[in-house]
Design a protein around this motif. Structure first.
Motif, mmCIF file in Angstrom:
data_model
loop_
_atom_site.group_PDB
_atom_site.id
_atom_site.type_symbol
_atom_site.label_atom_id
_atom_site.label_comp_id
_atom_site.label_asym_id
_atom_site.label_seq_id
_atom_site.Cartn_x
_atom_site.Cartn_y
_atom_site.Cartn_z
ATOM 1 N N THR A 100 -12.635 -6.952 -7.178
ATOM 2 C CA THR A 100 -12.569 -5.568 -6.709
ATOM 3 C C THR A 100 -13.326 -4.656 -7.670
ATOM 4 O OG1 THR A 100 -10.457 -5.190 -7.842
ATOM 5 C CG2 THR A 100 -10.369 -5.942 -5.552
ATOM 6 N N LEU A 101 -14.071 -3.720 -7.100
ATOM 7 C CA LEU A 101 -14.874 -2.789 -7.884
ATOM 8 C C LEU A 101 -14.561 -1.362 -7.451
ATOM 9 C CD1 LEU A 101 -18.330 -4.579 -7.453
ATOM 10 C CD2 LEU A 101 -16.779 -4.829 -9.399
ATOM 11 N N LYS A 102 -14.425 -0.476 -8.405
ATOM 12 C CA LYS A 102 -14.250 0.940 -8.078
ATOM 13 C C LYS A 102 -15.241 1.746 -8.902
ATOM 14 C CE LYS A 102 -10.412 1.691 -11.346
ATOM 15 N NZ LYS A 102 -10.215 0.327 -11.817
ATOM 16 N N GLU B 251 -4.506 -3.448 -4.354
ATOM 17 C CA GLU B 251 -3.374 -4.376 -4.388
ATOM 18 C C GLU B 251 -2.804 -4.570 -2.988
ATOM 19 O OE1 GLU B 251 -0.297 -3.523 -7.185
ATOM 20 O OE2 GLU B 251 -1.715 -3.132 -8.824
ATOM 21 N N LYS B 252 -2.610 -3.462 -2.284
ATOM 22 C CA LYS B 252 -2.066 -3.523 -0.924
ATOM 23 C C LYS B 252 -3.016 -4.274 0.007
ATOM 24 C CE LYS B 252 0.641 0.763 -1.144
ATOM 25 N NZ LYS B 252 0.792 2.147 -0.594
ATOM 26 N N LEU B 253 -4.327 -4.021 -0.152
ATOM 27 C CA LEU B 253 -5.334 -4.682 0.691
ATOM 28 C C LEU B 253 -5.306 -6.185 0.501
ATOM 29 C CD1 LEU B 253 -7.876 -4.628 2.541
ATOM 30 C CD2 LEU B 253 -9.232 -4.337 0.464
ATOM 31 N N LEU B 254 -5.277 -6.629 -0.744
ATOM 32 C CA LEU B 254 -5.287 -8.063 -1.029
ATOM 33 C C LEU B 254 -3.987 -8.732 -0.588
ATOM 34 C CD1 LEU B 254 -7.027 -8.102 -4.534
ATOM 35 C CD2 LEU B 254 -8.048 -8.410 -2.284
ATOM 36 N N GLN B 255 -2.868 -8.019 -0.692
ATOM 37 C CA GLN B 255 -1.585 -8.560 -0.228
ATOM 38 C C GLN B 255 -1.576 -8.679 1.295
ATOM 39 O OE1 GLN B 255 1.431 -5.980 -1.829
ATOM 40 N NE2 GLN B 255 1.194 -6.729 -3.934
ATOM 41 N N SER C 142 -12.189 -0.094 8.022
ATOM 42 C CA SER C 142 -12.798 -0.854 6.931
ATOM 43 C C SER C 142 -12.059 -2.164 6.690
ATOM 44 C CB SER C 142 -12.860 -0.023 5.648
ATOM 45 O OG SER C 142 -11.579 0.267 5.158
ATOM 46 N N LEU C 143 -10.797 -2.251 7.151
ATOM 47 C CA LEU C 143 -10.066 -3.516 7.067
ATOM 48 C C LEU C 143 -10.741 -4.563 7.952
ATOM 49 C CD1 LEU C 143 -7.614 -5.132 6.062
ATOM 50 C CD2 LEU C 143 -6.334 -4.237 8.022
ATOM 51 N N LYS C 144 -11.219 -4.125 9.108
ATOM 52 C CA LYS C 144 -11.935 -5.055 9.992
ATOM 53 C C LYS C 144 -13.242 -5.504 9.345
ATOM 54 C CE LYS C 144 -13.294 -5.799 14.775
ATOM 55 N NZ LYS C 144 -13.273 -5.269 16.155
ATOM 56 N N ALA C 145 -13.909 -4.594 8.660
ATOM 57 C CA ALA C 145 -15.131 -4.951 7.945
ATOM 58 C C ALA C 145 -14.817 -5.972 6.855
ATOM 59 C CB ALA C 145 -15.771 -3.697 7.346
ATOM 60 N N PHE C 146 -13.674 -5.792 6.196
ATOM 61 C CA PHE C 146 -13.242 -6.726 5.155
ATOM 62 C C PHE C 146 -13.048 -8.125 5.744
ATOM 63 C CE2 PHE C 146 -10.138 -8.964 2.610
ATOM 64 C CZ PHE C 146 -10.536 -8.720 1.303
ATOM 65 N N HIS C 147 -12.389 -8.210 6.897
ATOM 66 C CA HIS C 147 -12.151 -9.512 7.539
ATOM 67 C C HIS C 147 -13.472 -10.178 7.928
ATOM 68 C CE1 HIS C 147 -7.849 -9.461 7.541
ATOM 69 N NE2 HIS C 147 -7.751 -8.376 8.284
ATOM 70 N N LYS D 216 -4.020 -11.396 2.258
ATOM 71 C CA LYS D 216 -3.787 -12.662 1.559
ATOM 72 C C LYS D 216 -5.100 -13.231 1.016
ATOM 73 C CE LYS D 216 0.300 -13.753 4.320
ATOM 74 N NZ LYS D 216 0.950 -14.704 5.248
ATOM 75 N N ALA D 217 -5.992 -12.321 0.652
ATOM 76 C CA ALA D 217 -7.302 -12.727 0.147
ATOM 77 C C ALA D 217 -7.193 -13.202 -1.295
ATOM 78 C CB ALA D 217 -8.282 -11.561 0.239
#
Length: 288
Positions: free
Chosen positions: A222-224, A209-213, A157-162, A216-217
């Motif tokens: 962010t929605l949960k 938090e970890k994802l955005l760090q 899902s990190l690749k999807a984020f990119h 560097k987005a």
């Protein structure tokens, strides 16, 4: 990110115009070099009652001419394109074969899952494809401004984020990251629901938090959300449609203690629904 080659599956329906226009927009934004439009003629579906009348008619030629007219009218991007008309018993296998042959980076297909049985080809194609797949409904916004990526914080899902972030920067559009969690029922006899939900929400906030760090987005909302009584794909769909999302990005696979984005489960269920939002499935491993 550059999408060098795009494959678009046409079927002579009213959706074709939307697919052609959408592909044209993407090709401009991503510097696409080659676009392959493909249509599969299923002759076996033609009743034997009409075989005599069609005996001296070249169906492929007629269809090719009709599709060529639509492409030349609505595809206004300066890149190479080719129209491929074939006669194959298995449409999804044909599309997958052609995509591999031409090293396609993205397959675009129409969402016609409103109609009984029409989602089966899409589901098979999703499992067979070795590149990203974009499912387009009739209502697709040709100028996407509101993007959303569903994440379970896995590497897939990190690749999807990119991919979503790259699209957002190209379109100068907003991007929201969504995590839908479901608390396992087995927790309830031992942990109060409110307590369990509080723990999960804190965990999700930390993961965001970890994802955005890591990425560097910036300027990403962010929605949960808890799936509650709904399934995870139902909740994702509800949120995406209510938010008037223009493209929803998901990974083909994923893993998490509270969510799962696996082909055959969440992603495939979204893919085979009558989803009124374009769905971009990002493949973790893409064949070269």
């Amino acid at each position: 990110m550059k999408i060098k080659n795009i494959l678009v599956a046409l079927d002579l329906s009213e959706l074709d115009i939307t697919l052609i226009k959408y592909c044209s927009m993407l090709a401009k934004n991503y510097g696409t070099e080659n676009v392959y439009f493909i249509h599969n003629v299923k002759k076996y579906e033609i009743s034997s009652l009409f075989s005599e009348q069609l005996e001296n008619i070249n169906i492929e030629e007629i269809i090719e001419e009709e599709l060529e007219n639509s492409i030349s009218k609505y595809f206004d991007t300066d890149c190479n394109y080719e129209l491929l008309v074939s006669d194959d018993a298995y449409t999804e296998s044909l599309i997958s074969y052609v995509a591999n042959k031409y090293h396609t980076n993205l397959i675009i297909v129409g969402n016609k899952n409103t109609y009984k049985g029409s989602g089966s080809v899409s589901g098979k194609l999703l499992r067979m494809a070795k590149c990203n797949v974009l499912l387009i409904p009739k209502e697709a916004n040709l100028n996407p401004e509101n993007l959303m990526v569903a994440t379970d914080f896995s590497s897939a899902s990190l690749k999807a984020f990119h991919t979503a972030s790259d699209m957002s920067s190209k379109q100068k559009s907003t991007l929201k990251a969504l995590n839908v969690f479901k608390i396992p029922q087995l927790f309830f006899p031992y942990i109060k629901v409110d307590k369990a939900r509080e723990k999960v929400e804190k965990h999700v906030d930390l993961q965001f938090e970890k994802l955005l760090q890591k990425t560097k987005a910036q300027h990403i909302e962010t929605l949960k959300a808890s799936a509650g009584e709904d399934s995870i794909p139902e909740k994702i769909r509800t949120i995406a449609e209510k938010d008037k999302t223009d493209i929803l990005f998901v990974a083909d696979k994923g893993h998490n203690n509270f969510t799962s984005l696996l082909v055959g489960s969440v992603t495939e269920e979204l893919f085979t629904q009558d989803l009124h939002v374009p769905l971009w499935v990002v493949k973790r491993y893409i064949a070269s």
